[in-house]
Design an enzyme around this catalytic site. Sequence first.
Site, mmCIF file in Angstrom:
data_model
loop_
_atom_site.group_PDB
_atom_site.id
_atom_site.type_symbol
_atom_site.label_atom_id
_atom_site.label_comp_id
_atom_site.label_asym_id
_atom_site.label_seq_id
_atom_site.Cartn_x
_atom_site.Cartn_y
_atom_site.Cartn_z
ATOM 1 N N HIS A 282 -5.322 -0.096 1.361
ATOM 2 C CA HIS A 282 -5.761 -1.420 1.837
ATOM 3 C C HIS A 282 -6.887 -1.304 2.864
ATOM 4 C CE1 HIS A 282 -3.286 -0.550 5.401
ATOM 5 N NE2 HIS A 282 -3.858 -1.585 5.976
ATOM 6 N N ASP B 71 6.358 -5.420 19.314
ATOM 7 C CA ASP B 71 5.276 -6.155 18.657
ATOM 8 C C ASP B 71 5.058 -7.460 19.405
ATOM 9 O OD1 ASP B 71 4.141 -5.925 15.385
ATOM 10 O OD2 ASP B 71 3.590 -7.606 16.678
ATOM 11 N N GLY C 101 3.652 -1.710 17.601
ATOM 12 C CA GLY C 101 3.151 -2.631 16.579
ATOM 13 C C GLY C 101 4.044 -2.565 15.356
ATOM 14 N N GLU D 83 1.392 2.692 13.151
ATOM 15 C CA GLU D 83 0.343 2.538 12.137
ATOM 16 C C GLU D 83 -0.732 1.679 12.784
ATOM 17 O OE1 GLU D 83 -2.055 0.983 10.337
ATOM 18 O OE2 GLU D 83 -0.824 -0.064 8.855
ATOM 19 N N SER E 271 -3.378 1.063 22.865
ATOM 20 C CA SER E 271 -1.960 0.894 23.185
ATOM 21 C C SER E 271 -1.173 2.172 22.920
ATOM 22 C CB SER E 271 -1.368 -0.260 22.364
ATOM 23 O OG SER E 271 -1.954 -1.492 22.725
ATOM 24 N N GLU F 124 -10.299 -2.765 15.641
ATOM 25 C CA GLU F 124 -9.137 -3.450 16.223
ATOM 26 C C GLU F 124 -8.722 -2.848 17.558
ATOM 27 O OE1 GLU F 124 -5.753 -4.123 13.730
ATOM 28 O OE2 GLU F 124 -6.935 -4.983 12.101
ATOM 29 N N GLU G 204 1.697 -2.792 26.949
ATOM 30 C CA GLU G 204 1.256 -2.487 28.312
ATOM 31 C C GLU G 204 1.948 -3.347 29.358
ATOM 32 O OE1 GLU G 204 -2.174 -1.439 25.548
ATOM 33 O OE2 GLU G 204 -0.638 -2.982 25.712
ATOM 34 N N ASP H 84 0.862 -1.178 0.000
ATOM 35 C CA ASP H 84 0.000 0.000 0.000
ATOM 36 C C ASP H 84 0.904 1.235 0.000
ATOM 37 O OD1 ASP H 84 -1.698 2.115 0.497
ATOM 38 O OD2 ASP H 84 -2.849 1.072 2.054
ATOM 39 N N ARG I 66 -0.150 4.429 2.110
ATOM 40 C CA ARG I 66 0.141 4.241 3.542
ATOM 41 C C ARG I 66 1.623 4.365 3.837
ATOM 42 N NH1 ARG I 66 2.738 -0.150 5.778
ATOM 43 N NH2 ARG I 66 2.214 -0.695 7.940
#
Length: 559
Positions: A507, A315, A293, A359, A373, A368, A344, A266, A269
């Site tokens: 996407h 992640d 992430g 992202e 977070s 989601e 966390e 993408d 993005r």
Amino acid sequence: MDGDSSSSDESDVPELVPRDEFDNVIPDEERDFEDEEKYVDSLQPAKDLFSAKTFKTAEDCVEHCRNVHGLDLNVLKKRHNMDTFSFIRFINYLRSEEPSPGFVMSLSSDSKWEDLKFMKPVIEDDPLLMYNFDDDADSLDEDDNNGFGIDISRDLNDQIENPRSLSNHNSVEEPKPEDAVHSKLEEQIRALQQELEEKQMELIQCQEDMMKMRSVAQNLISGIEETSKKTMKGIVSVSEQKTVEQDSSYFQSYAHFSIHHEMLSDRIRTESYRDALLNNTERLTGSTVLDIGCGTGILSMFAAQAGARKVVGVDCSEIIYQAMDIVRENNLTDKVELIKGRLEETKLPEDKFDFIVSEWMGYFLLFEGMLDSVIAARDKYLAQGGMVLPNRCTISMVAIEDNRRYSNLIGFWDDVYGYKMTCMRSPILSEASVEVVPANTAVTSAATVLDLDLNKCSIEDTEFKTDFVLTSSRDADITAIVGYFNTFFDLPNPVMFSTSPSATPTHWKQTIFYLPNRISVASGQNLNCKIVCKRMRSDSRSLKVALTVDDLVLKYTVD
């Protein structure tokens, strides 16, 4: 008598040692220490498992593998329930097959080194095969001690390579002392193997019992927590509602390469994030950056390229091990550090960060619940004067007329090979659909229904209700209301991108709320609308949306 007595007395007197010889006598404890040093010096260097480097001791080599390559033997021992023999096979597998550290850390079973051929040493007298692996692991976690400790010796390697036949005992030749030693060793090994198998069976049974007990305990605790949460007015974050184990399916969905191929492909993005960082190097130079992430680590590497002094990527998915290989492959390990875990619950190497980049956006922006977070990280780790990137996101709504798509999806059930199946319309209409909407289907003005400042917003702001007006640009039969979001990086050199129907598709596509029946409007006509968006009680990553269009009230889920 006197002569004999005198002779006897003199023979009992110990001979005196000259002073200069006495000075050269070495105390036992010093001699033991010197012997230890000589033993270490006598061993050949320990060769690194993933490079040509060598180390004086196996301990130094193991520490290097953990700190530089990310290969943690203690983690692997627990994951694969390694005993001494599987450890031997494991080391010889690494030396012979030469897999990458990331690949090894991502393996979920020990099938790669089960073959007995890996019992044969690749390097003769390999110090790693004599590494006191059990003691090292036990010193870190006594609870994982399985009660076994088998020394790995060169004699054992000789036995594996050249096993002796029991028929040698029937030989006419007189048995040699070393034969007896080898025979005794073989008996001990067989006995230990049998005992080990029994203990492993006991361990498996204990683990099954513990899992059952944990499940019962979690159900009890969850019931108590759910009751208390229902009495609270505040919104429960994802990390509060779900443990990592309960949320494992979400993290596993990001472990497969296909989703990362889709996101990296993408260009809107990925290039927006790249431009925001690389076109603002004066802000990034010398800074610390937290990537939440991080996935394959692409944003972490952009930040490092933009001049960041230190980048930490976090992640909880298994993709982190491939990301470590990617960072190493691009020679960025001096700037980028990747950590596996849920943010966390993970301890980070820095107390504060100048920038937090992520992202986190999902379908309809909030699906989601990953924003939770980002907000938690901002409140705990963002330095004074720091910035979250992107720093602002909005959600907008627009009405469309797409009769062809509407007939294919909704009208299809009115006549299916001559049969009515209209009951199938209900589940389709109750779920929002994620599709690319043709730009020419928009028939009203757009209205912004949510504007989030990521440096100030709270979790409560992710639930909202907004009145809005859509003005028709022409006569049309409205088939759906469409939601999309815009993302902003308000830096000295600003960057933004949109997921609207009129922009280049991403996407994320658009989120479509189909109407049960078409609504006819004339050019210039206003539709008085209202949206209420909340999280599902059963799954805080999913959304429930209520739309009011004039007097028509419609309910949908985004999951």
